[in-house]
Design a protein around this motif. Structure first.
Motif, PDB file in Angstrom:
ATOM      1  N   PHE A  61       0.853  -1.182   0.000  1.00 16.08           N
ATOM      2  CA  PHE A  61       0.000   0.000   0.000  1.00 16.08           C
ATOM      3  C   PHE A  61       0.891   1.235   0.000  1.00 16.08           C
ATOM      4  O   PHE A  61       1.850   1.314   0.753  1.00 16.08           O
ATOM      5  CB  PHE A  61      -0.873   0.000   1.253  1.00 16.08           C
ATOM      6  CG  PHE A  61      -1.664   1.260   1.436  1.00 16.08           C
ATOM      7  CD1 PHE A  61      -2.892   1.414   0.807  1.00 16.08           C
ATOM      8  CD2 PHE A  61      -1.184   2.288   2.228  1.00 16.08           C
ATOM      9  CE1 PHE A  61      -3.621   2.570   0.977  1.00 16.08           C
ATOM     10  CE2 PHE A  61      -1.911   3.449   2.396  1.00 16.08           C
ATOM     11  CZ  PHE A  61      -3.135   3.591   1.770  1.00 16.08           C
ATOM     12  N   LEU A  62       0.562   2.179  -0.844  1.00 16.54           N
ATOM     13  CA  LEU A  62       1.294   3.441  -0.887  1.00 16.54           C
ATOM     14  C   LEU A  62       0.298   4.576  -0.642  1.00 16.54           C
ATOM     15  O   LEU A  62      -0.774   4.597  -1.242  1.00 16.54           O
ATOM     16  CB  LEU A  62       1.976   3.637  -2.244  1.00 16.54           C
ATOM     17  CG  LEU A  62       2.936   2.542  -2.678  1.00 16.54           C
ATOM     18  CD1 LEU A  62       3.379   2.763  -4.118  1.00 16.54           C
ATOM     19  CD2 LEU A  62       4.149   2.506  -1.752  1.00 16.54           C
ATOM     20  N   GLU A  63       0.647   5.505   0.224  1.00 15.19           N
ATOM     21  CA  GLU A  63      -0.265   6.606   0.542  1.00 15.19           C
ATOM     22  C   GLU A  63      -0.673   7.397  -0.696  1.00 15.19           C
ATOM     23  O   GLU A  63      -1.789   7.900  -0.773  1.00 15.19           O
ATOM     24  CB  GLU A  63       0.368   7.535   1.567  1.00 15.19           C
ATOM     25  CG  GLU A  63       0.449   6.913   2.942  1.00 15.19           C
ATOM     26  CD  GLU A  63       0.981   7.884   3.962  1.00 15.19           C
ATOM     27  OE1 GLU A  63       0.358   8.945   4.147  1.00 15.19           O
ATOM     28  OE2 GLU A  63       2.012   7.583   4.559  1.00 15.19           O
ATOM     29  N   VAL A  64       0.225   7.501  -1.667  1.00 13.10           N
ATOM     30  CA  VAL A  64      -0.100   8.266  -2.877  1.00 13.10           C
ATOM     31  C   VAL A  64      -1.245   7.615  -3.651  1.00 13.10           C
ATOM     32  O   VAL A  64      -1.951   8.284  -4.407  1.00 13.10           O
ATOM     33  CB  VAL A  64       1.129   8.453  -3.795  1.00 13.10           C
ATOM     34  CG1 VAL A  64       2.183   9.299  -3.132  1.00 13.10           C
ATOM     35  CG2 VAL A  64       1.691   7.128  -4.241  1.00 13.10           C
ATOM     36  N   MET A  65      -1.455   6.303  -3.455  1.00 14.85           N
ATOM     37  CA  MET A  65      -2.544   5.622  -4.141  1.00 14.85           C
ATOM     38  C   MET A  65      -3.890   6.170  -3.685  1.00 14.85           C
ATOM     39  O   MET A  65      -4.806   6.333  -4.487  1.00 14.85           O
ATOM     40  CB  MET A  65      -2.461   4.112  -3.915  1.00 14.85           C
ATOM     41  CG  MET A  65      -1.240   3.499  -4.562  1.00 14.85           C
ATOM     42  SD  MET A  65      -0.839   1.759  -4.217  1.00 14.85           S
ATOM     43  CE  MET A  65      -2.222   1.033  -3.473  1.00 14.85           C
ATOM     44  N   VAL A  66      -4.029   6.450  -2.400  1.00 15.23           N
ATOM     45  CA  VAL A  66      -5.285   6.967  -1.871  1.00 15.23           C
ATOM     46  C   VAL A  66      -5.550   8.367  -2.412  1.00 15.23           C
ATOM     47  O   VAL A  66      -6.680   8.712  -2.739  1.00 15.23           O
ATOM     48  CB  VAL A  66      -5.275   6.978  -0.330  1.00 15.23           C
ATOM     49  CG1 VAL A  66      -6.514   7.652   0.223  1.00 15.23           C
ATOM     50  CG2 VAL A  66      -5.186   5.551   0.200  1.00 15.23           C
ATOM     51  N   ALA A  67      -4.518   9.156  -2.525  1.00 10.48           N
ATOM     52  CA  ALA A  67      -4.681  10.520  -3.016  1.00 10.48           C
ATOM     53  C   ALA A  67      -5.226  10.543  -4.439  1.00 10.48           C
ATOM     54  O   ALA A  67      -5.926  11.485  -4.824  1.00 10.48           O
ATOM     55  CB  ALA A  67      -3.350  11.259  -2.947  1.00 10.48           C
ATOM     56  N   ASP A  68      -4.940   9.504  -5.225  1.00  6.44           N
ATOM     57  CA  ASP A  68      -5.397   9.446  -6.605  1.00  6.44           C
ATOM     58  C   ASP A  68      -6.821   8.929  -6.749  1.00  6.44           C
ATOM     59  O   ASP A  68      -7.408   9.010  -7.819  1.00  6.44           O
ATOM     60  CB  ASP A  68      -4.459   8.566  -7.437  1.00  6.44           C
ATOM     61  CG  ASP A  68      -3.081   9.198  -7.615  1.00  6.44           C
ATOM     62  OD1 ASP A  68      -2.973  10.430  -7.475  1.00  6.44           O
ATOM     63  OD2 ASP A  68      -2.130   8.453  -7.882  1.00  6.44           O
ATOM     64  N   VAL A  69      -7.383   8.365  -5.677  1.00  6.80           N
ATOM     65  CA  VAL A  69      -8.745   7.831  -5.732  1.00  6.80           C
ATOM     66  C   VAL A  69      -9.725   8.971  -5.435  1.00  6.80           C
ATOM     67  O   VAL A  69      -9.607   9.630  -4.405  1.00  6.80           O
ATOM     68  CB  VAL A  69      -8.935   6.685  -4.710  1.00  6.80           C
ATOM     69  CG1 VAL A  69     -10.374   6.199  -4.703  1.00  6.80           C
ATOM     70  CG2 VAL A  69      -7.981   5.542  -5.021  1.00  6.80           C
ATOM     71  N   PRO A  70     -10.689   9.204  -6.332  1.00  2.00           N
ATOM     72  CA  PRO A  70     -11.649  10.274  -6.084  1.00  2.00           C
ATOM     73  C   PRO A  70     -12.400  10.076  -4.766  1.00  2.00           C
ATOM     74  O   PRO A  70     -12.690   8.941  -4.370  1.00  2.00           O
ATOM     75  CB  PRO A  70     -12.616  10.175  -7.272  1.00  2.00           C
ATOM     76  CG  PRO A  70     -11.863   9.442  -8.327  1.00  2.00           C
ATOM     77  CD  PRO A  70     -10.925   8.520  -7.601  1.00  2.00           C
ATOM     78  N   VAL A  71     -12.722  11.170  -4.113  1.00  3.40           N
ATOM     79  CA  VAL A  71     -13.405  11.131  -2.815  1.00  3.40           C
ATOM     80  C   VAL A  71     -14.712  10.349  -2.918  1.00  3.40           C
ATOM     81  O   VAL A  71     -15.049   9.576  -2.031  1.00  3.40           O
ATOM     82  CB  VAL A  71     -13.656  12.565  -2.291  1.00  3.40           C
ATOM     83  CG1 VAL A  71     -14.511  12.549  -1.048  1.00  3.40           C
ATOM     84  CG2 VAL A  71     -12.344  13.275  -2.025  1.00  3.40           C
ATOM     85  N   VAL A  72     -15.436  10.541  -4.007  1.00  2.00           N
ATOM     86  CA  VAL A  72     -16.716   9.847  -4.184  1.00  2.00           C
ATOM     87  C   VAL A  72     -16.513   8.333  -4.207  1.00  2.00           C
ATOM     88  O   VAL A  72     -17.273   7.583  -3.597  1.00  2.00           O
ATOM     89  CB  VAL A  72     -17.412  10.321  -5.482  1.00  2.00           C
ATOM     90  CG1 VAL A  72     -18.648   9.503  -5.778  1.00  2.00           C
ATOM     91  CG2 VAL A  72     -17.745  11.796  -5.394  1.00  2.00           C
ATOM     92  N   LEU A  73     -15.458   7.872  -4.880  1.00  2.00           N
ATOM     93  CA  LEU A  73     -15.179   6.440  -4.943  1.00  2.00           C
ATOM     94  C   LEU A  73     -14.768   5.901  -3.573  1.00  2.00           C
ATOM     95  O   LEU A  73     -15.176   4.811  -3.183  1.00  2.00           O
ATOM     96  CB  LEU A  73     -14.097   6.157  -5.981  1.00  2.00           C
ATOM     97  CG  LEU A  73     -13.804   4.694  -6.281  1.00  2.00           C
ATOM     98  CD1 LEU A  73     -15.070   3.948  -6.689  1.00  2.00           C
ATOM     99  CD2 LEU A  73     -12.768   4.583  -7.379  1.00  2.00           C
ATOM    100  N   ARG A  74     -13.983   6.669  -2.826  1.00  2.47           N
ATOM    101  CA  ARG A  74     -13.605   6.236  -1.472  1.00  2.47           C
ATOM    102  C   ARG A  74     -14.840   6.122  -0.577  1.00  2.47           C
ATOM    103  O   ARG A  74     -14.979   5.170   0.188  1.00  2.47           O
ATOM    104  CB  ARG A  74     -12.601   7.207  -0.855  1.00  2.47           C
ATOM    105  CG  ARG A  74     -11.199   6.976  -1.361  1.00  2.47           C
ATOM    106  CD  ARG A  74     -10.212   7.864  -0.657  1.00  2.47           C
ATOM    107  NE  ARG A  74     -10.125   9.111  -1.424  1.00  2.47           N
ATOM    108  CZ  ARG A  74      -9.638  10.237  -0.981  1.00  2.47           C
ATOM    109  NH1 ARG A  74      -9.198  10.334   0.246  1.00  2.47           N
ATOM    110  NH2 ARG A  74      -9.577  11.301  -1.744  1.00  2.47           N
ATOM    111  N   ALA A  75     -15.753   7.086  -0.676  1.00  5.64           N
ATOM    112  CA  ALA A  75     -16.981   7.053   0.123  1.00  5.64           C
ATOM    113  C   ALA A  75     -17.853   5.870  -0.278  1.00  5.64           C
ATOM    114  O   ALA A  75     -18.404   5.170   0.584  1.00  5.64           O
ATOM    115  CB  ALA A  75     -17.742   8.363  -0.038  1.00  5.64           C
TER     116      ALA A  75
END
Length: 134
Positions: A61-75
Protein backbone atom coordinates in the motif's frame (compact mmCIF):
# COMPACT_ATOMS: atom_id res chain seq x y z
CA UNK A 1 -15.53 -5.85 10.29
CA UNK A 2 -16.59 -5.33 13.89
CA UNK A 3 -16.07 -8.77 15.39
CA UNK A 4 -12.66 -8.32 16.97
CA UNK A 5 -12.24 -7.86 20.68
CA UNK A 6 -12.35 -4.22 21.64
CA UNK A 7 -8.78 -3.27 22.48
CA UNK A 8 -9.02 0.45 21.94
CA UNK A 9 -9.11 2.50 18.80
CA UNK A 10 -7.42 0.87 15.81
CA UNK A 11 -5.02 3.37 14.30
CA UNK A 12 -1.95 3.22 12.12
CA UNK A 13 0.19 3.87 15.20
CA UNK A 14 -1.51 1.12 17.22
CA UNK A 15 -0.99 -1.40 14.41
CA UNK A 16 2.69 -0.49 14.05
CA UNK A 17 3.07 -0.64 17.85
CA UNK A 18 1.58 -4.17 17.85
CA UNK A 19 3.98 -5.29 15.13
CA UNK A 20 6.97 -3.77 16.92
CA UNK A 21 5.88 -5.47 20.16
CA UNK A 22 5.74 -8.79 18.28
CA UNK A 23 9.25 -8.20 16.93
CA UNK A 24 10.44 -7.47 20.46
CA UNK A 25 8.87 -10.71 21.68
CA UNK A 26 10.09 -13.07 18.95
CA UNK A 27 13.46 -11.54 18.18
CA UNK A 28 14.88 -10.40 14.88
CA UNK A 29 12.76 -11.52 11.94
CA UNK A 30 12.18 -11.09 8.23
CA UNK A 31 9.00 -9.06 7.76
CA UNK A 32 6.75 -9.83 4.82
CA UNK A 33 3.96 -7.39 4.10
CA UNK A 34 1.21 -7.45 1.50
CA UNK A 35 -0.98 -4.44 0.71
CA UNK A 36 -1.71 -2.60 3.99
CA UNK A 37 0.67 -4.99 5.72
CA UNK A 38 3.44 -3.66 3.48
CA UNK A 39 2.98 -0.18 4.91
CA UNK A 40 2.93 -1.58 8.46
CA UNK A 41 6.09 -3.61 7.80
CA UNK A 42 7.88 -0.56 6.42
CA UNK A 43 6.91 1.60 9.39
CA UNK A 44 7.85 -1.13 11.88
CA UNK A 45 11.22 -1.43 10.14
CA UNK A 46 11.76 2.30 10.46
CA UNK A 47 10.84 2.15 14.14
CA UNK A 48 12.97 -0.91 15.02
CA UNK A 49 15.46 -1.63 12.24
CA UNK A 50 17.59 -3.55 14.76
CA UNK A 51 14.80 -6.17 15.01
CA UNK A 52 14.33 -6.65 11.24
CA UNK A 53 16.62 -9.01 9.32
CA UNK A 54 14.91 -8.38 5.99
CA UNK A 55 11.88 -6.80 4.45
CA UNK A 56 9.72 -8.30 1.66
CA UNK A 57 6.97 -6.11 0.20
CA UNK A 58 4.31 -7.68 -2.01
CA UNK A 59 2.13 -5.11 -3.78
CA UNK A 60 2.49 -2.73 -0.82
CA UNK A 61 0.00 0.00 0.00
CA UNK A 62 1.29 3.44 -0.89
CA UNK A 63 -0.26 6.61 0.54
CA UNK A 64 -0.10 8.27 -2.88
CA UNK A 65 -2.54 5.62 -4.14
CA UNK A 66 -5.28 6.97 -1.87
CA UNK A 67 -4.68 10.52 -3.02
CA UNK A 68 -5.40 9.45 -6.61
CA UNK A 69 -8.74 7.83 -5.73
CA UNK A 70 -11.65 10.27 -6.08
CA UNK A 71 -13.40 11.13 -2.81
CA UNK A 72 -16.72 9.85 -4.18
CA UNK A 73 -15.18 6.44 -4.94
CA UNK A 74 -13.61 6.24 -1.47
CA UNK A 75 -16.98 7.05 0.12
CA UNK A 76 -18.77 4.49 -2.07
CA UNK A 77 -16.23 1.82 -1.13
CA UNK A 78 -16.79 2.51 2.56
CA UNK A 79 -20.58 2.35 2.14
CA UNK A 80 -20.36 -0.94 0.24
CA UNK A 81 -18.16 -2.52 2.92
CA UNK A 82 -20.51 -1.37 5.67
CA UNK A 83 -23.45 -2.62 3.61
CA UNK A 84 -21.89 -6.08 3.27
CA UNK A 85 -21.36 -6.23 7.03
CA UNK A 86 -24.97 -5.16 7.67
CA UNK A 87 -26.34 -7.70 5.18
CA UNK A 88 -24.23 -10.44 6.79
CA UNK A 89 -25.42 -9.54 10.30
CA UNK A 90 -29.03 -9.53 9.07
CA UNK A 91 -28.50 -12.95 7.46
CA UNK A 92 -29.31 -11.64 3.96
CA UNK A 93 -25.83 -11.72 2.45
CA UNK A 94 -25.74 -15.42 1.41
CA UNK A 95 -29.07 -15.10 -0.43
CA UNK A 96 -28.02 -11.96 -2.31
CA UNK A 97 -24.56 -13.34 -3.12
CA UNK A 98 -26.14 -16.58 -4.37
CA UNK A 99 -28.41 -14.67 -6.78
CA UNK A 100 -25.48 -12.69 -8.13
CA UNK A 101 -23.38 -15.87 -8.35
CA UNK A 102 -26.08 -17.66 -10.37
CA UNK A 103 -26.30 -14.78 -12.84
CA UNK A 104 -22.54 -14.91 -13.33
CA UNK A 105 -22.46 -18.72 -13.55
CA UNK A 106 -25.19 -18.71 -16.22
CA UNK A 107 -22.91 -16.62 -18.40
CA UNK A 108 -20.07 -19.13 -18.00
CA UNK A 109 -21.63 -22.53 -18.66
CA UNK A 110 -24.83 -24.44 -19.41
CA UNK A 111 -23.80 -27.31 -17.09
CA UNK A 112 -25.93 -27.07 -13.93
CA UNK A 113 -23.38 -28.98 -11.85
CA UNK A 114 -20.58 -26.62 -12.82
CA UNK A 115 -22.88 -23.65 -12.20
CA UNK A 116 -23.56 -24.89 -8.67
CA UNK A 117 -19.83 -25.24 -8.01
CA UNK A 118 -19.20 -21.73 -9.35
CA UNK A 119 -21.95 -20.29 -7.16
CA UNK A 120 -20.59 -22.03 -4.06
CA UNK A 121 -17.11 -20.69 -4.80
CA UNK A 122 -18.45 -17.20 -5.50
CA UNK A 123 -20.42 -17.03 -2.25
CA UNK A 124 -17.50 -18.42 -0.24
CA UNK A 125 -15.10 -15.91 -1.79
CA UNK A 126 -17.44 -12.95 -1.28
CA UNK A 127 -18.27 -13.74 2.34
CA UNK A 128 -16.06 -11.61 4.59
CA UNK A 129 -14.24 -14.16 6.76
CA UNK A 130 -14.15 -11.94 9.82
CA UNK A 131 -17.90 -11.34 9.88
CA UNK A 132 -19.70 -13.88 12.00
CA UNK A 133 -23.28 -14.93 11.40
CA UNK A 134 -25.62 -14.08 14.28
Amino acid sequence: MGTSDRAGRLTLDSQVHDLVALLDAVGPAVLVGHSWGGLLAELATLARSDRVLGLVLVDPFLEVMVADVPVVLRAASSLILNGVVLLKVMGLFPRIATKVGWKLAERCTDDQGVRALLVDAYVARRTPPSVRSP
